[in-house]
Scaffold this active site. Structure first.
Site, mmCIF file in Angstrom:
data_model
loop_
_atom_site.group_PDB
_atom_site.id
_atom_site.type_symbol
_atom_site.label_atom_id
_atom_site.label_comp_id
_atom_site.label_asym_id
_atom_site.label_seq_id
_atom_site.Cartn_x
_atom_site.Cartn_y
_atom_site.Cartn_z
ATOM 1 C CG ASP A 109 35.586 42.878 39.856
ATOM 2 O OD1 ASP A 109 34.714 43.750 39.718
ATOM 3 O OD2 ASP A 109 36.420 42.582 38.964
ATOM 4 C CE LYS A 137 34.490 40.259 36.746
ATOM 5 N NZ LYS A 137 35.051 40.980 35.599
HETATM 6 O O1 C5P Z 1 39.358 46.997 43.346
HETATM 7 P P1 C5P Z 1 40.493 46.177 42.826
HETATM 8 O O2 C5P Z 1 41.591 46.036 43.838
HETATM 9 O O3 C5P Z 1 40.083 44.875 42.260
HETATM 10 O O4 C5P Z 1 41.093 46.994 41.614
HETATM 11 C C1 C5P Z 1 42.324 46.652 41.040
HETATM 12 C C2 C5P Z 1 42.822 47.811 40.210
HETATM 13 O O5 C5P Z 1 41.984 47.987 39.070
HETATM 14 C C3 C5P Z 1 42.807 49.157 40.913
HETATM 15 O O6 C5P Z 1 43.993 49.361 41.628
HETATM 16 C C4 C5P Z 1 42.686 50.112 39.737
HETATM 17 O O7 C5P Z 1 43.933 50.290 39.100
HETATM 18 C C5 C5P Z 1 41.809 49.363 38.770
HETATM 19 N N1 C5P Z 1 40.381 49.710 38.902
HETATM 20 C C6 C5P Z 1 39.949 50.962 38.495
HETATM 21 N N2 C5P Z 1 38.616 51.288 38.589
HETATM 22 C C7 C5P Z 1 37.721 50.389 39.075
HETATM 23 C C8 C5P Z 1 38.133 49.112 39.487
HETATM 24 C C9 C5P Z 1 39.486 48.801 39.398
HETATM 25 O O8 C5P Z 1 40.736 51.778 38.033
HETATM 26 N N3 C5P Z 1 36.444 50.740 39.133
#
Ligand code: C5P
Length: 330
Positions: free
Chosen positions: A164, A18
């Site tokens: 994501d 994406k």
């Molecule tokens: O959800 P995911 O594990 O992909 O997110 C990875 C990191 O990205 C999270 O631990 C956080 O530090 C950051 N993140 C965030 N806010 C979001 C998505 C991700 O702070 N909406």
């Protein structure tokens, strides 16, 4: 009867990368995530994930293998003291393993699997490559085990795996809210051509969010929302207007951590890209171009300036994760 020698069943799912056409990031929440509003578009760059029944038990370690288009990921997949190939972990921390274990746990399936990833999406590039693999593994295991989960159930499991992960299941163009996992399909007319400049060194998503907080410390942040202008431009299929509305609140932080990205963006402007931005948390930079011919010009400029590791031309939107091969014997 099931035996290791006789069982040969496998499902391969292709899931797209994406780009975020607009990414608005609010203040950090109590759970550490950031409230955001974004427009995702699925692009014609995808990973394939094969989930194969081993004839063993799900309680056994799950073997993950990888082959890729990237020189730095090639070679012995078991290379590295820490069990990693490049930035891709081949152990239980890989999202593909977490995905199949989550589905097994929720559906009560006990069959062991092995997983193979054919990787084309840049690693740690801000294009949700790891998330696409997780989404693909979820769908492949669901198909292999005939779990019969609905798309909504799979999307809920995907959201547990990462912010994501739901989008590659859906594909197309969609608005994401919450931490990015709540999706609403968006009306989008036409096809868009993108030139993608990848970077050999990745950026860790948490550090880009942390740097964003640091750069914006003390500022009162509005509730994040996607601009109506971009949505109108997508509805009318007006690529020039879409290009003018590309925006990413994580871009200043990505450029602060990787100042060389400023030059990459400048090269795109010089070659009259309709718009350019850091994709997600970076360091991949995406340029919207007029057509395939314009893409060649932008590519040539990026290559001549030696600002990118790899330059790829893709189109979007494309559909979400789908089964591309099923094999059953024994
Ligand atoms: O959800 P995911 O594990 O992909 O997110 C990875 C990191 O990205 C999270 O631990 C956080 O530090 C950051 N993140 C965030 N806010 C979001 C998505 C991700 O702070 N909406």
């Amino acid at each position: 009867m099931t035996s290791r020698a006789l069982t040969s069943r496998a499902v391969t799912v292709r899931a797209p990368a994406k780009i975020n056409l607009e990414l608005r990031v609010g203040a950090p929440r109590a759970d550490g995530f950031h409230e955001l509003a974004t427009v995702f578009q699925a692009i014609s760059l995808a990973d394939d994930v094969t989930v194969r029944a081993t004839g063993g038990s799900i309680d056994e370690p799950i073997q993950v293998t990888l082959d890729s288009d990237f020189a730095h990921l090639d070679g012995d997949p078991s290379a590295g003291d820490d069990g990693r190939t490049g930035a891709v972990p081949l152990d239980e921390t890989n999202l593909v393993v977490r995905a199949v274990r989550l589905l097994a746990e929720r559906t009560g399936v006990g069959e062991g699997v092995a997983i193979h990833i054919r990787k084309r999406i840049p690693v740690a590039g801000g294009m949700a490559g790891g998330s696409a693999d997780g989404a693909a593994a979820l769908l492949a295991a669901d198909q292999l085990w005939h779990s019969g989960s609905s798309r909504d159930q799979l999307r809920a499991l995907a959201a547990e795996l990462g912010s994501d992960v739901p989008f590659p299941l859906l594909g197309g163009t969609a608005v994401g809210t919450g931490r990015g996992e709540q999706l609403t399909p968006a009306l989008c007319r036409g096809s868009y051509t993108w030139v993608i400049a990848t970077s050999g060194r990745g950026l860790a998503t948490p550090s880009v969010f942390a740097e964003t907080d640091r750069l914006r410390a003390g500022r009162v942040l509005p509730v994040p929302r996607v601009g109506p202008e971009l949505m109108a431009a997508l509805r009318s299929g007006n690529a020039v207007a879409v290009g003018a509305r590309l925006a990413n609140d994580l871009q200043p932080a990505a450029c602060s951590l990787r100042p060389d990205l400023e030059r990459t963006l400048e090269v795109g402007r010089e070659s009259e890209a309709l718009g350019g931005l850091v994709s997600g948390s970076g360091p991949t930079v995406a340029f919207l171009v007029r057509d395939a011919e314009h893409a060649l010009d932008v590519r040539a400029a990026l290559e001549a300036a030696e600002v990118a590791d790899q330059v790829i031309t893709v189109t979007g939107p494309v559909h979400g994760a789908r089964v591309i091969e099923e094999f059953a014997r024994g």
